[in-house]
Design a protein around this motif. Sequence first.
Motif, PDB file in Angstrom:
ATOM      1  N   LYS A   5     -52.640  50.000  23.391  1.00  0.00           N
ATOM      2  CA  LYS A   5     -52.035  51.470  23.259  1.00  0.00           C
ATOM      3  C   LYS A   5     -50.927  51.453  24.004  1.00  0.00           C
ATOM      4  N   ARG A   6     -51.123  51.194  25.279  1.00  0.00           N
ATOM      5  CA  ARG A   6     -50.154  51.562  26.497  1.00  0.00           C
ATOM      6  C   ARG A   6     -48.826  50.682  26.270  1.00  0.00           C
ATOM      7  N   PRO A 152     -54.839  58.622  34.076  1.00  0.00           N
ATOM      8  CA  PRO A 152     -55.395  60.089  34.584  1.00  0.00           C
ATOM      9  C   PRO A 152     -55.727  59.752  35.993  1.00  0.00           C
ATOM     10  N   GLY A 153     -55.507  60.944  36.724  1.00  0.00           N
ATOM     11  CA  GLY A 153     -55.952  60.729  38.012  1.00  0.00           C
ATOM     12  C   GLY A 153     -55.710  62.100  38.604  1.00  0.00           C
ATOM     13  N   LYS A 154     -56.756  62.340  39.569  1.00  0.00           N
ATOM     14  CA  LYS A 154     -56.865  63.808  40.509  1.00  0.00           C
ATOM     15  C   LYS A 154     -55.571  64.206  41.077  1.00  0.00           C
ATOM     16  N   ARG A 165     -50.188  49.929  37.788  1.00  0.00           N
ATOM     17  CA  ARG A 165     -51.168  48.802  37.494  1.00  0.00           C
ATOM     18  C   ARG A 165     -51.202  48.694  35.940  1.00  0.00           C
ATOM     19  N   PHE A 166     -51.100  49.749  35.332  1.00  0.00           N
ATOM     20  CA  PHE A 166     -51.401  49.825  33.759  1.00  0.00           C
ATOM     21  C   PHE A 166     -50.139  49.808  32.904  1.00  0.00           C
ATOM     22  N   LEU A 172     -42.043  48.558  33.479  1.00  0.00           N
ATOM     23  CA  LEU A 172     -42.215  49.315  34.672  1.00  0.00           C
ATOM     24  C   LEU A 172     -40.687  49.858  35.000  1.00  0.00           C
ATOM     25  N   HIS A 173     -39.740  49.142  35.343  1.00  0.00           N
ATOM     26  CA  HIS A 173     -38.479  49.536  36.107  1.00  0.00           C
ATOM     27  C   HIS A 173     -38.188  51.063  35.413  1.00  0.00           C
TER      28      HIS A 173
END
Length: 215
Positions: A5-6, A152-154, A165-166, A172-173
């Motif tokens: 999906k990513r 997702p992250g807090k 990482r994902f 990524l650039h």
Amino acid sequence: MNTNKRLEIFTRFRAANPHPTTELAYTTPFELLIAVLLSAQSTDVGVNKATRKLYPVANTAQSILALGVDELKSAIATIGLYNTKAKNVIATCQILVDQYGGEVPHSRAALEALPGVGRKTANVVLNTAFGDPTMAVDTHIFRVSNRTGIAPGKNVDIVEQKLLRFVPKAFLHDAHHWLILHGRYTCIARKPQCWNCLIADLCDYKPKTPAPDGV
């Protein structure tokens, strides 16, 4: 969210906008650094309006120091927190002149040591000026990463590390530009435009926003 999906999400982002970049106007690493420093709690449009007047007069560390803090304040007075920002810009310019010959250092530690420059600003400069695959997590990227399920992250640090990482390496650039633009114009804070989103079918956000009447 899984790897496939990513991969598809960023493939679509790239197809729609192959060469994304910041909406801040700049021509040199120094101009970019100052623009990003000025952009905290301000819009890119507002910063560009100020720098269009400032940069023809002073667009190097040496020339801004020569301008002085009072003239600099006057030049950026339309930007929020301009008093504090002017002091930080002057102090940053002094360090650049004293320690780096007026040039912007290609070093995270050196950038983060500059007054008013935090991790996000350093990441923008490293990515946009120097081409490093960094992830500058602002409010838009934090929201999009959590809402879509991409990373997702807090807090911003967790989101940054997950994105690094994902996100598939090939993307990524440019990833942080795509995510910022997506959050700024489509996946907006109050009511995301899911009906006009090129990744809606891949997104984990459940209460999809329907198209407005007549659209």
